[in-house]
Each structure stands twice: as structure tokens, then as C-alpha cells.
Design a protein around this motif. Structure first.
Motif, PDB file in Angstrom:
ATOM      1  N   ASP A 123       0.839  -1.189   0.000  1.00 59.85           N
ATOM      2  CA  ASP A 123       0.000   0.000   0.000  1.00 59.85           C
ATOM      3  C   ASP A 123       0.886   1.255   0.000  1.00 59.85           C
ATOM      4  OD1 ASP A 123      -2.809   1.216   0.659  1.00 59.85           O
ATOM      5  OD2 ASP A 123      -1.411   2.110   2.104  1.00 59.85           O
ATOM      6  N   VAL A 124       0.438   2.302  -0.699  1.00 60.17           N
ATOM      7  CA  VAL A 124       1.224   3.524  -0.829  1.00 60.17           C
ATOM      8  C   VAL A 124       1.581   4.098   0.552  1.00 60.17           C
ATOM      9  CG1 VAL A 124       1.234   5.903  -1.665  1.00 60.17           C
ATOM     10  CG2 VAL A 124       0.283   4.075  -3.081  1.00 60.17           C
ATOM     11  N   ARG A 125       0.641   4.063   1.459  1.00 59.15           N
ATOM     12  CA  ARG A 125       0.886   4.627   2.789  1.00 59.15           C
ATOM     13  C   ARG A 125       1.980   3.859   3.522  1.00 59.15           C
ATOM     14  NH1 ARG A 125      -4.797   4.469   5.613  1.00 59.15           N
ATOM     15  NH2 ARG A 125      -4.663   2.373   4.733  1.00 59.15           N
ATOM     16  N   LEU A 126       1.929   2.538   3.423  1.00 57.06           N
ATOM     17  CA  LEU A 126       2.944   1.718   4.071  1.00 57.06           C
ATOM     18  C   LEU A 126       4.312   1.923   3.409  1.00 57.06           C
ATOM     19  CD1 LEU A 126       3.143  -0.322   6.377  1.00 57.06           C
ATOM     20  CD2 LEU A 126       2.894  -2.159   4.690  1.00 57.06           C
ATOM     21  N   CYS A 127       4.310   2.130   2.094  1.00 52.87           N
ATOM     22  CA  CYS A 127       5.563   2.385   1.376  1.00 52.87           C
ATOM     23  C   CYS A 127       6.215   3.679   1.851  1.00 52.87           C
ATOM     24  CB  CYS A 127       5.300   2.471  -0.129  1.00 52.87           C
ATOM     25  SG  CYS A 127       4.849   0.889  -0.885  1.00 52.87           S
ATOM     26  N   LEU A 148      15.207  -7.789  19.507  1.00 59.79           N
ATOM     27  CA  LEU A 148      14.466  -7.497  18.277  1.00 59.79           C
ATOM     28  C   LEU A 148      14.528  -8.661  17.295  1.00 59.79           C
ATOM     29  CD1 LEU A 148      15.461  -3.759  17.829  1.00 59.79           C
ATOM     30  CD2 LEU A 148      13.335  -4.687  18.729  1.00 59.79           C
ATOM     31  N   GLY A 149      15.644  -9.365  17.270  1.00 63.13           N
ATOM     32  CA  GLY A 149      15.708 -10.547  16.418  1.00 63.13           C
ATOM     33  C   GLY A 149      14.788 -11.648  16.911  1.00 63.13           C
ATOM     34  N   ALA A 150      14.701 -11.809  18.227  1.00 61.98           N
ATOM     35  CA  ALA A 150      13.845 -12.855  18.790  1.00 61.98           C
ATOM     36  C   ALA A 150      12.360 -12.534  18.633  1.00 61.98           C
ATOM     37  CB  ALA A 150      14.185 -13.056  20.263  1.00 61.98           C
ATOM     38  N   ARG A 151      12.027 -11.235  18.418  1.00 64.54           N
ATOM     39  CA  ARG A 151      10.615 -10.857  18.268  1.00 64.54           C
ATOM     40  C   ARG A 151      10.031 -11.298  16.925  1.00 64.54           C
ATOM     41  NH1 ARG A 151       8.502  -6.311  17.714  1.00 64.54           N
ATOM     42  NH2 ARG A 151       6.550  -6.789  18.774  1.00 64.54           N
ATOM     43  N   LEU A 152      10.908 -11.553  15.974  1.00 68.32           N
ATOM     44  CA  LEU A 152      10.412 -11.995  14.678  1.00 68.32           C
ATOM     45  C   LEU A 152       9.721 -13.352  14.800  1.00 68.32           C
ATOM     46  CD1 LEU A 152      13.403 -11.041  12.349  1.00 68.32           C
ATOM     47  CD2 LEU A 152      11.178  -9.914  12.488  1.00 68.32           C
ATOM     48  N   ALA A 195      10.849   0.508  13.294  1.00 65.04           N
ATOM     49  CA  ALA A 195       9.938  -0.374  12.559  1.00 65.04           C
ATOM     50  C   ALA A 195       9.089  -1.203  13.516  1.00 65.04           C
ATOM     51  CB  ALA A 195      10.732  -1.291  11.630  1.00 65.04           C
ATOM     52  N   SER A 196       9.689  -1.680  14.589  1.00 64.24           N
ATOM     53  CA  SER A 196       8.943  -2.471  15.573  1.00 64.24           C
ATOM     54  C   SER A 196       7.861  -1.639  16.244  1.00 64.24           C
ATOM     55  CB  SER A 196       9.906  -3.037  16.623  1.00 64.24           C
ATOM     56  OG  SER A 196      10.843  -3.908  16.039  1.00 64.24           O
ATOM     57  N   VAL A 197       8.182  -0.388  16.579  1.00 67.44           N
ATOM     58  CA  VAL A 197       7.211   0.488  17.231  1.00 67.44           C
ATOM     59  C   VAL A 197       6.007   0.735  16.328  1.00 67.44           C
ATOM     60  CG1 VAL A 197       6.819   2.846  18.049  1.00 67.44           C
ATOM     61  CG2 VAL A 197       8.891   1.615  18.727  1.00 67.44           C
ATOM     62  N   PHE A 198       6.258   1.081  15.072  1.00 73.55           N
ATOM     63  CA  PHE A 198       5.147   1.406  14.177  1.00 73.55           C
ATOM     64  C   PHE A 198       4.402   0.161  13.707  1.00 73.55           C
ATOM     65  CE2 PHE A 198       7.575   5.408  13.613  1.00 73.55           C
ATOM     66  CZ  PHE A 198       6.576   6.261  14.049  1.00 73.55           C
ATOM     67  N   ALA A 199       5.088  -0.976  13.652  1.00 77.11           N
ATOM     68  CA  ALA A 199       4.380  -2.213  13.304  1.00 77.11           C
ATOM     69  C   ALA A 199       3.336  -2.544  14.358  1.00 77.11           C
ATOM     70  CB  ALA A 199       5.374  -3.358  13.153  1.00 77.11           C
ATOM     71  N   ILE A 200       3.687  -2.345  15.629  1.00 73.83           N
ATOM     72  CA  ILE A 200       2.725  -2.589  16.715  1.00 73.83           C
ATOM     73  C   ILE A 200       1.581  -1.577  16.656  1.00 73.83           C
ATOM     74  CG2 ILE A 200       2.450  -2.494  19.224  1.00 73.83           C
ATOM     75  CD1 ILE A 200       5.187  -3.736  19.475  1.00 73.83           C
ATOM     76  N   ALA A 226       0.520  -5.110   8.821  1.00 68.44           N
ATOM     77  CA  ALA A 226       1.445  -4.438   9.732  1.00 68.44           C
ATOM     78  C   ALA A 226       2.754  -5.207   9.892  1.00 68.44           C
ATOM     79  CB  ALA A 226       0.788  -4.241  11.094  1.00 68.44           C
ATOM     80  N   ASP A 227       2.690  -6.547   9.894  1.00 70.86           N
ATOM     81  CA  ASP A 227       3.894  -7.344  10.099  1.00 70.86           C
ATOM     82  C   ASP A 227       4.903  -7.178   8.976  1.00 70.86           C
ATOM     83  OD1 ASP A 227       2.913  -8.273  12.458  1.00 70.86           O
ATOM     84  OD2 ASP A 227       2.222 -10.197  11.668  1.00 70.86           O
ATOM     85  N   VAL A 228       4.431  -6.799   7.792  1.00 69.55           N
ATOM     86  CA  VAL A 228       5.335  -6.648   6.648  1.00 69.55           C
ATOM     87  C   VAL A 228       6.383  -5.580   6.918  1.00 69.55           C
ATOM     88  CG1 VAL A 228       5.461  -6.019   4.198  1.00 69.55           C
ATOM     89  CG2 VAL A 228       3.576  -7.428   5.033  1.00 69.55           C
ATOM     90  N   LEU A 229       6.006  -4.562   7.655  1.00 73.35           N
ATOM     91  CA  LEU A 229       6.918  -3.450   7.938  1.00 73.35           C
ATOM     92  C   LEU A 229       8.168  -3.949   8.657  1.00 73.35           C
ATOM     93  CD1 LEU A 229       7.019  -0.327   7.664  1.00 73.35           C
ATOM     94  CD2 LEU A 229       6.200  -0.216  10.010  1.00 73.35           C
ATOM     95  N   ALA A 230       7.985  -4.706   9.732  1.00 67.33           N
ATOM     96  CA  ALA A 230       9.128  -5.225  10.474  1.00 67.33           C
ATOM     97  C   ALA A 230       9.886  -6.276   9.671  1.00 67.33           C
ATOM     98  CB  ALA A 230       8.654  -5.821  11.798  1.00 67.33           C
ATOM     99  N   THR A 231       9.157  -7.103   8.934  1.00 70.77           N
ATOM    100  CA  THR A 231       9.795  -8.154   8.142  1.00 70.77           C
ATOM    101  C   THR A 231      10.746  -7.573   7.112  1.00 70.77           C
ATOM    102  OG1 THR A 231       7.878  -9.610   8.401  1.00 70.77           O
ATOM    103  CG2 THR A 231       9.396 -10.098   6.606  1.00 70.77           C
ATOM    104  N   VAL A 232      10.269  -6.606   6.335  1.00 72.14           N
ATOM    105  CA  VAL A 232      11.109  -6.004   5.291  1.00 72.14           C
ATOM    106  C   VAL A 232      12.276  -5.240   5.913  1.00 72.14           C
ATOM    107  CG1 VAL A 232      11.146  -4.354   3.387  1.00 72.14           C
ATOM    108  CG2 VAL A 232       9.194  -5.882   3.662  1.00 72.14           C
TER     109      VAL A 232
END
Length: 611
Positions: A114-118, A284-288, A347-352, A362-368
Motif C-alpha cells: 500500500d502507498v501509505r505503508l511504502c 528485536l531478532g527474537a521478536r520476529l 519499525a517495531s514500534v510502528f508495526a505494533i 502491519a507485520d510486513v513493515l518489520a519483516t522487510v
């Protein structure tokens, strides 16, 4: 209770262990930290940060990032901007804008988001960060101005990137484009006013406290830490994500003032940062989640490649137009832009926040973001050193010397080495020695060789060896042990202990580096020879005047110090008894004046280089 205790202890232990292994292997620590976090988190399921810390997780992450930036600000010296200030300012403005737009466009075209997420993702990926830039610069040791530019960019861009992420999130997800311009201007103004003002206030308070001894010396580090935490928290309360600016500016102000000595604070913060970085990346790695890792497909890898091959070079090109940087330096700037802890944390803050708002992807943000961190750190960690060597901005086998100690005989030796074409940096705590070295035209750094800030403040370009030449055996040992991790033991040398013959000497046999000159050639021996009239001489050997002739000429009045090979490699002498330099090589020695004069022969300048 035990589960929480074991979890917290495991995070600390794993973080320190991963950084220790990375230091030994000389690879970017972030790779092992994230890999360890992923292993104990989504792969093995042994660590669950959200369950362990609950609502405290993200506030603690944000606070740790603020302290890391505070420590980074303490390493920035305004004098470094004399010739590169324009480039740095454009990199964090024009370059940041290019990265934002380029990353957002790439995410839209390649990932189909989505444009907003980009737009939000592009803002998050603007940052690089000192936690990944500094270790790489220490490993590469580039020459000239480019290292300073990258260090400044990595620290200054973090609060800017955090502010951009806040703007993107609020404008595209809540307020819309109609309110965007006004909201943007108000947010920038409030961030500068509140974050900048509180950062200056906290720095001023700490200067007053330290200058007038309002607290005991042993509490100054604690007061510094408390003021940084207070500035960050108060700033964020009044304006989201402005706290990073407050702590960064606080550190910069303290680093560039002369009213109070903050060196002990810098060293304390650097030690604290090691723990914070390890803890953060493990968490942060373990949160994935395993599903997020499985979602990293070819399109994500292509997106990372676009960031590396297209977006970064274009940003550097536009930011360096009209600058004094050479084309080699510009290429190297284009070849080093790894993402680090701030990108992961934001990224973690805004994904939540997006997940709580019901946003489906929302999870895509942290993943990428985590994929970009791993991809850029891995790529730049492997490629950047090769690029620096090919561009001749770094040497694969640098011949320069970092020397602990600047007494008279050390200065005379350094002077001769510089005349032969080798870079030498002297380090000493004695102001008189430092002043004398600088008067002689030598590069000298005032402070302890054990100070953590030395690595940040000294330009290590062209430096590949370390010599411990102080009169203090304990300092020599500790310094040699420290620089074994940076240069490798084969390139670290130290004088033998003055009490080496005593069986009860606790230093006996505890040699971290390679023993210099010979077991009996201690600091006291060299000092006495020098004060009896010893001088540093350079002798080029030939078929007509061999090393055997050389020793016969001077007998016991000579101490060989270095040998320069015919290819220009500088080799410190480690065993004078077994030394056998050949014709065409050059010997640098300390020779006492009462010895016979050298036979007259032409002495050509020894070229610098590597064999």
C-alpha cells in the motif's frame, strides 16, 4: 519469577557472547547478534521478548536507542566538519530525501505494498546508524575525510529518520495530505524547539555540575546517565520521537565544550553501549516470527539490491555535487550504508501501532526492515573493504604504526619512520611529550592508550601495526591485548618487561603481543642508550656492506629496531640475535655516538608499500 530472570540473563549473556565472537572473527557484530536472536526466538522458540517484558519492551528499546545516540554524539567533533560539513549536511537532507522517495517507490513497484505503508517504510529506511557504521569503519580504516563523513552521517541521520517516520505515520495514516504541510511544519518546529532545547539544557546542567564539583566524581557518570534519560523522556512526552534529537545534541555539545572534562563519561557510555547493543539486537531478532522470515522472497531481495545499487549511489551523487571529495571517496560513500538498530526499533514500534489500529499488513513493515538490515550489513560488510582497497582508500596490509608512548627516544624513532614514508601516530598522557611530538611535526593524540574514545577520535587510515613503548609494563600489556582484537596479534608488539627475569613477576610470561627487539632490550635499556648519546640511524645494506659488516662496525653499540624490505614492508625487529636482513633492505637502529661512524654510502629513500 525464575523464567523472567533466566530470560533476562540469557539476553545479556548471548549479546556479549555474540559480540565477542564477532570481534574474534572480525565480522560485523550485528550479523551474529541478529542471527543469535532469530535462532533463540523464532527458530528454537526459547526466547519470547513480548511475553518476557510485555508493555515494557518498546519503551526500554527506545530508551536504549537514545543512550546509544547519546554516546555517539559524544564522539562527534565539530572540527571534523571543517572541510566536509557541506557534504554531511546534504547527505542528511538531500540524501535522506532521495532514500525516502527511492525506497518508497521501490517498495511500491517491487513489493506491491500500500502507498501509505511504502511511505512509512521509506522514512524508516533513511537511517544508517553508528552501531553498524563504526565497527565497519574500524575494520576498514579508510584514509582521508570519508571516514569522518560516514561517522557524522550515521549519527545525525538517526534522529532525522525517526522524525520522518513520525511525520509519515501521522500524515499518511491519520491526517491526510490536506493537513500534511501544516502538520509537517509544526512537527519539525516542535521537534527542534523541544528536542534541541532540552538537549542543550541537559548538557548545560551537566557542565555546571562537573565544572563546580556539585557531585562527587564517582557519581558523575550516574548523573550524566540520569540527565540523558530525563532529557529523552521529557522531550518524547511533549513531542513524539524528539527525544533522540535531545540525547544526540546533548552528546555533541558535551564533546565540543572545554569547560568540563567528560572523558571518563565517554568511556563509561561506550562500555554501556556494548551491553545495550547486544541486548537490543537479541530482543528485536527474537521478536520476529517464523512466518515473517518465510515471507522473505525474491522480491524482497531485489528491493534490497535496488537500495544498494540505485538509491544509495544516487543520493551520494546529488549530495556531493560541487564538493571537494574525490571520485574515489564518492564511490566509497556509495558503497557503505548499512541499516542498524534505529531502523529495527522504529519499525517495531510502528508495526505494533499499525497492528493495534487494525492494519492488515502491519507485520510486513518489520519483516522487510529486518531483511534490509541483514542484507545491507552482510553486503556492505563483505564488499566495502574490497571497494576501499581497490580505490586505494585503505590498504590490505597497512604499514603505518600506532605507538603508545612519546618519550624522547620514541619521538626520535617516529621521526625517522615518518621520514622514510610511513604514517605514525603517537599516544601519550604526558602533555609535555605530546607538545614536543607536535613541535617535531609528528601526529600525536593526548590521552590514555586504553581510552575507548581513542578509536573514534584517531584516524586509523594507513595504520596497521601497534607498538607498546611506554615505561609501564601493565599499560603495555593491557594495550597490546586490546589492539590484538583490532590489528591481529601478528601486528601487535610490546617491549619486554623490565622485570622479565624475576620468577615472582606477575607479568612474566604474560605477553599479549609479540616481544620487541629482544628479551634484554627493555624500555630502561633503550632510554639509557638514548641519553648516553644514542641516535636513530638508517642504513641501506648492499652486497658490499652486508648486515655482518654492519654488526662488526658497531658491535654492541647498536640495537636494530626495524627492517624495511626491498618491497617497502616495515618489519619491527622481534629477535635481534636471529636477524639476518639481506642486501637491498634497510635497517633502522639506535646507535650510540661513541661507536664508529658509518661507512659513507648513498642512502636512497625507502619506498612505502606492501609485499
Amino acid at each position: 519469577m525464575n523464567e523472567v530472570l533466566v530470560g533476562l540473563a540469557s539476553i545479556v549473556v548471548l549479546g556479549v557472547a555474540a559480540q565477542t565472537v564477532a570481534s574474534r572473527l572480525r565480522v560485523p557484530a550485528i550479523l551474529l547478534l541478529l542471527g543469535t536472536g532469530i535462532l533463540v526466538g523464532p527458530v528454537l522458540g526459547l526466547l519470547h521478548p513480548d511475553r518476557l517484558l510485555g508493555d515494557l519492551l518498546l519503551p526500554l528499546v527506545s530508551l536504549a536507542v537514545a543512550l546509544i545516540l547519546y554516546e555517539g554524539g559524544l564522539t562527534l567533533r565539530l572540527r571534523e566538519l571543517t572541510s566536509t560539513g557541506g557534504v554531511v549536511s546534504r547527505l542528511v537532507t538531500v540524501g535522506a530525501a532521495v532514500t525516502w522517495v527511492g525506497a518508497a517507490a521501490g517498495a511500491y513497484l517491487l513489493l506491491g505494498l500500500d502507498v501509505r505503508l511504502c511511505l512509512l517504510l521509506g522514512a524508516i529506511l533513511v537511517v544508517t546508524g553508528p552501531t553498524v557504521i563504526q565497527p565497519m569503519l574500524q575494520h576498514i580504516r579508510p584514509t582521508g575525510r570519508v571516514g569522518s563523513v560516514l561517522k557524522w552521517e550515521g549519527i545525525v541521520i538517526d534522529p532525522i529518520g525517526a522524525m520522518l517516520a513520525v511525520l509519515a505515520f501521522e500524515v499518511v495514516f491519520h491526517r491526510g495530505l490536506a493537513e500534511g504541510p501544516v502538520f509537517t511544519l509544526v512537527t519539525i518546529g516542535k521537534t527542534l524547539l523541544i528536542g534541541g532545547g532540552l538537549g542543550l539544557l541537559a548538557a548545560g546542567l551537566l557542565i555546571v555540575v562537573m565544572r563546580y564539583y556539585l557531585v562527587p566524581g564517582h557519581l558523575q557518570n550516574a548523573v550524566s546517565l540520569a540527565l540523558a534519560v530525563a532529557a529523552f523522556t521529557a522531550s518524547n512526552v511533549f513531542q513524539d520521537e524528539s527525544g533522540l534529537l535531545a540525547t544526540t545534541l546533548m552528546g555533541v555539545v558535551l564533546a565540543n565544550q572545554r569547560l568540563a572534562d567528560v572523558r571518563h563519561i565517554v568511556e563509561f557510555k561506550e562500555n554501556l553501549t556494548v551491553l545495550l547493543i547486544g541486548t537490543l539486537f537479541i530482543l528485536l531478532g527474537a521478536r520476529l516470527e517464523w512466518g515473517q522470515l518465510a515471507a522473505i522472497h525474491l522480491d524482497v531481495l531485489v528491493f534490497i539490491a535496488v537500495l544498494i545499487v540505485v538509491v544509495r549511489p544516487v543520493g551520494v551523487l546529488l549530495s556531493t555535487l560541487g564538493s571537494q571529495l574525490s571520485w574515489r571517496e564518492r564511490v566509497f560513500l556509495s558503497a557503505l550504508a548499512p541499516r542498524g538498530i534505529v531502523a529495527a526499533a522504529v519499525a517495531s514500534v510502528f508495526a505494533i501501532a499499525l497492528a493495534e489500529a487494525g492494519y492488515a499488513n502491519a507485520d510486513v513493515l518489520a519483516t522487510v526492515t529486518f531483511a534490509v538490515i541483514l542484507g545491507t550489513v552482510g553486503f556492505y560488510g563483505l564488499v566495502a573493504p574490497l571497494v576501499a582497497f581497490r580505490l586505494k582508500l585503505a590498504e590490505s596490509q597497512p604499514q603505518g604504526l600506532l605507538i603508545a608512548g612519546a618519550d624522547a627516544w620514541v619521538r626520535a624513532t617516529a621521526k625517522m619512520l615518518v621520514e622514510q614514508g610511513y604514517r605514525v601516530v603517537l599516544v601519550d598522557t604526558n602533555p609535555a611529550n605530546i607538545a614536543a611530538a607536535r613541535m617535531a611535526g609528528l601526529t600525536a593524540w593526548s590521552g590514555s592508550i586504553l581510552a575507548e574514545r581513542l578509536v573514534d577520535e584517531v584516524d586509523f587510515g594507513g595504520i596497521g601495526r601497534f607498538l607498546a613503548l611506554t615505561p609501564n609494563d601493565w599499560v603495555n600489556e593491557r594495550a597490546a591485548d586490546r589492539f590484538c582484537r583490532l590489528f591481529g596479534k601478528v601486528n601487535v608488539y610490546q617491549l619486554p618487561s623490565k622485570n622479565v627475569a624475576r620468577d615472582d613477576d606477575p607479568m612474566h610470561g604474560l605477553i599479549a603481543g609479540r616481544a620487541l627487539f629482544g628479551p634484554d632490550v627493555t624500555y630502561r635499556v633503550l632510554q639509557q642508550r638514548f641519553y648516553r648519546g644514542g641516535t636513530i640511524k638508517v642504513t641501506r645494506l648492499s652486497e658490499q656492506f652486508t648486515y655482518k659488516d654492519y654488526r662488526a662496525q658497531y658491535h654492541d653499540a647498536v640495537v636494530p629496531l626495524f627492517v624495511i624490505t626491498d618491497t617497502g614492508r616495515l618489519n619491527p625487529v622481534t629477535d635481534a640475535a636471529a636477524l639476518a636482513p639481506m642486501a637491498g633492505q634497510t635497517v633502522i637502529s639506535m646507535v650510540e655516538e661513541q661507536a664508529q661512524a658509518e661507512p659513507g654510502q648513498a642512502l636512497d629513500q625507502a619506498p612505502q608499500g606492501s609485499d
